[in-house]
Design a protein around this motif. Sequence first.
Motif, PDB file in Angstrom:
ATOM      1  N   THR A 204      -9.156  -3.271   5.218  1.00  0.00           N
ATOM      2  CA  THR A 204      -8.584  -2.550   4.086  1.00  0.00           C
ATOM      3  C   THR A 204      -9.077  -1.112   3.983  1.00  0.00           C
ATOM      4  O   THR A 204      -8.554  -0.349   3.165  1.00  0.00           O
ATOM      5  CB  THR A 204      -8.886  -3.283   2.769  1.00  0.00           C
ATOM      6  N   CYS A 207      -6.095   0.174   6.576  1.00  0.00           N
ATOM      7  CA  CYS A 207      -4.717  -0.301   6.418  1.00  0.00           C
ATOM      8  C   CYS A 207      -4.287  -0.183   4.964  1.00  0.00           C
ATOM      9  O   CYS A 207      -5.083  -0.460   4.054  1.00  0.00           O
ATOM     10  CB  CYS A 207      -4.580  -1.757   6.866  1.00  0.00           C
ATOM     11  N   SER A 208      -3.032   0.203   4.766  1.00  0.00           N
ATOM     12  CA  SER A 208      -2.492   0.267   3.409  1.00  0.00           C
ATOM     13  C   SER A 208      -2.227  -1.137   2.892  1.00  0.00           C
ATOM     14  O   SER A 208      -2.242  -2.117   3.649  1.00  0.00           O
ATOM     15  CB  SER A 208      -1.191   1.070   3.404  1.00  0.00           C
ATOM     16  N   VAL A 209      -1.964  -1.243   1.594  1.00  0.00           N
ATOM     17  CA  VAL A 209      -1.651  -2.542   1.002  1.00  0.00           C
ATOM     18  C   VAL A 209      -0.412  -3.134   1.673  1.00  0.00           C
ATOM     19  O   VAL A 209      -0.383  -4.318   2.022  1.00  0.00           O
ATOM     20  CB  VAL A 209      -1.441  -2.415  -0.522  1.00  0.00           C
ATOM     21  N   ASN A 210       0.620  -2.310   1.869  1.00  0.00           N
ATOM     22  CA  ASN A 210       1.849  -2.803   2.489  1.00  0.00           C
ATOM     23  C   ASN A 210       1.611  -3.305   3.907  1.00  0.00           C
ATOM     24  O   ASN A 210       2.204  -4.301   4.338  1.00  0.00           O
ATOM     25  CB  ASN A 210       2.920  -1.706   2.492  1.00  0.00           C
ATOM     26  N   GLU A 211       0.752  -2.615   4.645  1.00  0.00           N
ATOM     27  CA  GLU A 211       0.423  -3.058   6.007  1.00  0.00           C
ATOM     28  C   GLU A 211      -0.332  -4.387   5.983  1.00  0.00           C
ATOM     29  O   GLU A 211      -0.098  -5.259   6.833  1.00  0.00           O
ATOM     30  CB  GLU A 211      -0.386  -1.981   6.725  1.00  0.00           C
ATOM     31  N   LYS A 408       8.080   4.171   1.785  1.00  0.00           N
ATOM     32  CA  LYS A 408       6.861   3.919   2.555  1.00  0.00           C
ATOM     33  C   LYS A 408       6.055   5.202   2.715  1.00  0.00           C
ATOM     34  O   LYS A 408       4.828   5.215   2.553  1.00  0.00           O
ATOM     35  CB  LYS A 408       7.223   3.340   3.916  1.00  0.00           C
ATOM     36  N   ASN A 411       4.071   6.079  -0.186  1.00  0.00           N
ATOM     37  CA  ASN A 411       3.095   5.038  -0.555  1.00  0.00           C
ATOM     38  C   ASN A 411       3.463   4.344  -1.861  1.00  0.00           C
ATOM     39  O   ASN A 411       2.597   4.009  -2.676  1.00  0.00           O
ATOM     40  CB  ASN A 411       1.682   5.633  -0.661  1.00  0.00           C
ATOM     41  N   ASP A 413       4.201   1.592  -4.407  1.00  0.00           N
ATOM     42  CA  ASP A 413       3.912   0.170  -4.572  1.00  0.00           C
ATOM     43  C   ASP A 413       4.868  -0.470  -5.576  1.00  0.00           C
ATOM     44  O   ASP A 413       4.799  -1.672  -5.842  1.00  0.00           O
ATOM     45  CB  ASP A 413       2.455  -0.071  -4.979  1.00  0.00           C
TER      46      ASP A 413
END
Length: 624
Positions: A204, A207-211, A408, A411, A413
């Motif tokens: 984490t 990596c992003s939350v989506n990733e 994306k 970013n 969310d």
Amino acid sequence: MESSGNSHKKQKLSNAPESWGMQRATNVTYQAHHVSRNKRGQAVGTRGGFRGCTVWLTGLSGAGKTTVSMALEEHLVCHGIPCYTLDGDNIRQGLNKNLGFSPEDREENIRRIAEVAKLFADAGLVCIASFISPYSRDRLNARKIHEAAGLPFFEVFVDAPLDVCEQRDVKGLYKRARAGEIRGFTGIDSEYEKPEAPELVLKTDSCSVNECIQQLLDLLQERDIVPVDASYEVKELYVPENKLDLAKADAETLPAIEIGKVDMQWVQVLAEGWATPLNGFMREREYLQCLHFDCLLDGGVINMSVPVVLPVSGADKERLDGCTAVALVYGGRRVAILRNPEFYEHRKEERCARQWGTTCKDHPYIKMVMESGDWLVGGDLQVLDRIYWNDGLDAYRLTPTELKQKFKEMNADAVFAFQLRNPVHNGHALLMQDTQRRLIERGYRRPVLLLHPLGGWTKDDDVPLPWRMRQHAAVLEEGVLDPNSTIVAIFPSPMMYAGPTEVQWHCRARMVAGANFYIVGRDPAGMPHPDTGKDLYEPSHGAKVLTMAPGLISLEIVPFKVAAYNKVKKAMDFYDPKNHEDYDFISGTRMRRMAREGQNPPEGFMAPKAWTVLKEYYKSLEKA
């Protein structure tokens, strides 16, 4: 995430697993369920099949377990997968509020959670357990509890370096632990035992939350927990580049159908994937499902409330019946191929009665339907080139795939969409601002607004698209909406003025483009009855229908709040009936009259530059 420390120092515990959660209650007998897991899986959620499992997120405080778990829960639920998150802090306020942070209490904390997670998984839910769970033995025993019950268990190490976790330190717990105010804090003076063989490691810090969510989805898809189609890929109908020359050559040899501008707009809707999963203009089976159920039923319940059809004349039907493919021609150019065409009767009165709830021939779109061909032709559509209108606005015509990429890059969310066919006044802006505020209060960090004016055909007395786009740009220029968190794009669909039936289409198309919140206003897609002048549809029904409509599960509906001009505040404000005399309800008709007569509205009703654009439009009509 749960806190992780108190005055106790860590003690080494026995490694005898048989003592973990020792049975003390007597005279108890396990009662077998009459409902099998397979049967339960058919009833739970909107996607058949038993999917019960536990995803166990472990890691240091501040590693991102709660953020990832809540995002995964939202994604799964929005795609019809029943899911629930058990979070450390939440559990310690109820079930485990009598436990502290001694090694013994931590062991009991995890034992209870493992048992509860097993029950959730057995019920057919994807249970996400988000706990520091620092001891390897406790996590192993949680796995054994699931294995003994024949339930999948996935250990996921949410891996962030200690210095990153300390830097995040949202609750200030690391600072207090370093100061000696909290003793036994995991990672500081209490050990965290890293998993040796987890099913997945999420980095984490990089990596992003989506990733991270995508990595989790990949894992759950590999293990047959989540169906591959749950990501709902956009289905574009453009011919691939490597086959384009061949398709264009083929199109030149085919018999042709001349199509009009509105038909071409529907070609664009299909080509860009707004009507996913349609392969082209509706065949009769799809048309009947749409007309009678507002849904496509083959392959799951998919909301599709308006017919996407191509009318043709009886002469065209006679000429082309039996052909394996036909070319569609617009403006003298072959733009698409319709393969394996299927002709069926265009029962216009029935269509209008079902789609609009009226057959009034003075309704502008119904008038077009009644004047169109007596046959419909469906088939698989292959569109030859990207569709451009060369009106200076093509840069705003972003496809669903392009919009998803934009979200994306920003970013985002959360994406909240606002559909409109009219100029934006400060009442609209108030609703959008309020939605953004509420999303932030719910924990979203980067909510993005999709301001999405309809760009297809509209009736003659609506403000044309180029003027509306100028007006929207002025609203952003004056800072009424934040340009840094707003995307302005054009939705290519024609406007049908079909009220609650059409608003489902508007909402569903934005869902395909990646929106997960949809703002619905008063009388969406409505208009006055051509004969009586009264509302053709009850103004509140659009919002009510959206909250009940099938197949829109990945969207949350944001209901419209009534906004009016507050004469005391000199600004648009949410209406308070207790102070009714303070409000002035400025209707669209009154707004247009003021603009047409060159008047200015009350201060605070609309951004001044945006109002100037509107006045210029009506002045241009006088010159014309």
